[in-house]
Scaffold this active site. Structure first.
Site, PDB file in Angstrom:
ATOM      1  N   ARG A  50      12.337 -58.329 -24.073  1.00 11.36           N
ATOM      2  CA  ARG A  50      11.008 -56.942 -23.369  1.00 11.36           C
ATOM      3  C   ARG A  50      11.893 -55.985 -23.637  1.00 11.36           C
ATOM      4  NH1 ARG A  50      12.329 -55.145 -19.753  1.00 11.36           N
ATOM      5  NH2 ARG A  50      10.665 -53.465 -19.846  1.00 11.36           N
ATOM      6  N   GLY A  51      11.442 -54.899 -23.196  1.00  9.60           N
ATOM      7  CA  GLY A  51      11.489 -53.516 -23.908  1.00  9.60           C
ATOM      8  C   GLY A  51      12.059 -53.141 -25.049  1.00  9.60           C
ATOM      9  N   GLN A 210       6.316 -55.991 -14.300  1.00 17.06           N
ATOM     10  CA  GLN A 210       7.842 -54.724 -14.814  1.00 17.06           C
ATOM     11  C   GLN A 210       8.425 -54.617 -13.887  1.00 17.06           C
ATOM     12  OE1 GLN A 210       5.399 -55.637 -16.389  1.00 17.06           O
ATOM     13  NE2 GLN A 210       5.910 -55.594 -19.300  1.00 17.06           N
ATOM     14  N   ASP A 251       7.864 -46.508 -25.651  1.00 14.38           N
ATOM     15  CA  ASP A 251       7.409 -47.653 -26.903  1.00 14.38           C
ATOM     16  C   ASP A 251       7.232 -46.578 -28.207  1.00 14.38           C
ATOM     17  OD1 ASP A 251       6.597 -48.400 -24.646  1.00 14.38           O
ATOM     18  OD2 ASP A 251       7.577 -50.741 -25.896  1.00 14.38           O
TER      19      ASP A 251
HETATM   20  O1  MRU Z   1       5.243 -54.541 -22.434  1.00 13.42           O
HETATM   21  P1  MRU Z   1       7.008 -54.267 -22.222  1.00 13.42           P
HETATM   22  O2  MRU Z   1       7.322 -54.760 -21.228  1.00 13.42           O
HETATM   23  O3  MRU Z   1       8.023 -54.112 -23.504  1.00 13.42           O
HETATM   24  O4  MRU Z   1       6.441 -52.641 -22.125  1.00 13.42           O
HETATM   25  C1  MRU Z   1       8.083 -52.348 -21.589  1.00 13.42           C
HETATM   26  C2  MRU Z   1       7.627 -50.891 -21.901  1.00 13.42           C
HETATM   27  O5  MRU Z   1       6.316 -50.330 -21.846  1.00 13.42           O
HETATM   28  C3  MRU Z   1       9.146 -49.960 -21.517  1.00 13.42           C
HETATM   29  O6  MRU Z   1       8.770 -48.834 -21.117  1.00 13.42           O
HETATM   30  C4  MRU Z   1       9.647 -49.347 -23.009  1.00 13.42           C
HETATM   31  O7  MRU Z   1       9.447 -50.167 -23.991  1.00 13.42           O
HETATM   32  C5  MRU Z   1      10.580 -48.988 -22.721  1.00 13.42           C
HETATM   33  S1  MRU Z   1      12.323 -49.430 -22.076  1.00 13.42           S
HETATM   34  C6  MRU Z   1      13.013 -48.515 -22.529  1.00 13.42           C
END
Ligand code: MRU
Length: 353
Positions: A50-51, A210, A251
């Protein structure tokens, strides 16, 4: 790079991909071996990986892994195939991966880049192992570029961080979310390396934790002091003057500077503004989306109610995974090409994405 650097992804045997299963952290560092687009799509959907930047890298590597596997198979499934893997396979695999999660634009950008690289290689006659190798090279380039962008973000971002700063962050925008040292946490790591004695407040990040599970885990490994708070404690902590600045990842960033990020980010931006604290967003160029003029155009992923309610008891819930913070609430956007200040529209246009 910090000595304690944690890669969340690696190449595995036979061109496969090794993934640190983030759903098992921090209890267990469990590694998965992935050799198909189907398995990588599942891993992305279920947040094993994820991220925004890391999702893009993982999808590209998953595509290359399946190409290697197919190329290694003795025969193409149809004798008429001009080369295996085929263009039809590539198009279908790209569609499938790109649909795994809708909000992080990095996924779409990297998949489009892989699709073009594959089709171009096919046009110049590459088939089988040569095509698979071309896809692997492109995936590795995407990873390497992300690592370099994280480092550059870290260098730019640390300039905004004063010695002793108490930094509040949301979700996880670190090594577990990127191919390098992270975006928001990249700035924290570089500040720490420069001896600034910073500390972090990690919001728990409901419903999947997270912040509590991942940010706290990776900062502990790096030896950076971190306190976890429940999401609802942020306002009170700011009111008690225990926060100096907020920095989060993104994102997707629209052309006007509106920022889509983990649900709860918008609330933190409102709180930061209310308490006159700087609210920074850190993101590489791959997170900007010139095709979204404002945040209204950004698709927001809605996830299963059971992530909130804990089970199939028929309870009703609404579970948007992201929200949009209006550009007006953002103090600055830290990119790999420098720190952007309002008005963001012209500053983002000048990045030439
Ligand atoms: O649902 P996730 O855990 O993928 O969400 C991730 C985020 O919202 C992060 O803040 C974003 O992807 C930036 S990661 C460098």
């Amino acid at each position: 790079m910090p000595a304690s650097h944690t890669d969340a992804i690696a190449w595995g045997p036979g061109g496969s991909v090794r993934l640190l299963d983030q759903t098992a952290l921090p209890a267990e560092a469990r590694w998965l071996t992935i050799a198909s687009v189907e398995a990588m799509t599942e891993a992305i959907r279920s947040l094993r990986v994820r991220g925004a930047p890391l999702i893009g890298i993982a999808a590209a590597m998953g595509l290359a892994a399946e190409a290697s596997r197919l190329a290694g198979e003795a025969r193409p499934p149809q004798p008429s195939c001009q080369g295996w893997p085929t263009a039809e396979w590539l198009e279908a695999a790209c569609r499938r991966l790109a649909a795994a999660r809708p909000t992080a634009v990095n996924l779409r950008h990297t998949i489009e880049r892989m699709r073009r690289a594959g089709l171009e290689a096919m046009r110049s006659g590459a088939t089988g192992p040569a095509l698979a190798q071309r896809l692997r090279t492109e995936a590795q380039a995407i990873w390497d570029e992300d690592a370099a962008m994280c480092q550059a973000i870290g260098e730019c971002g640390q300039e905004l961080i004063a010695p002793g700063a108490r930094i509040l962050t949301h979700c996880n925008a670190g090594m577990l979310a990127t191919g390098g040292i992270g975006t928001a946490l990249g700035a924290v790591y570089v500040a720490h390396q420069r001896g600034k004695a910073v500390s972090v407040i990690a919001t728990e990040t409901r419903p999947l934790g997270q912040g509590a599970r991942l940010t706290a885990w990776e900062l502990a490994r790096a030896g950076i002091p971190c306190r976890v708070i429940v999401d609802g404690a942020a306002a009170w902590m700011m009111a008690r003057h225990e926060v100096d600045l907020v920095i989060v990842g993104a994102d997707r960033i629209a052309a006007n500077g509106d920022v889509a990020n983990k649900i709860g980010t918008y609330g933190l931006a409102l709180l930061a503004n209310c308490h006159r604290l700087p609210f920074y967003v850190a993101a590489p160029r791959s997170t900007f989306d010139p095709a979204s003029p404002t945040g209204e155009a950004i698709p927001i992923e809605e996830r299963r109610a059971s992530e909130i309610t804990g089970g199939p008891q028929g309870m009703n819930a609404w579970n948007p995974a992201f929200d949009v913070t209006p550009a007006a609430l953002v103090t600055a956007i830290v990119t790999d090409r420098g720190v952007l200040r309002p008005p963001f529209g012209p500053a983002i246009a000048a990045l030439g994405i």
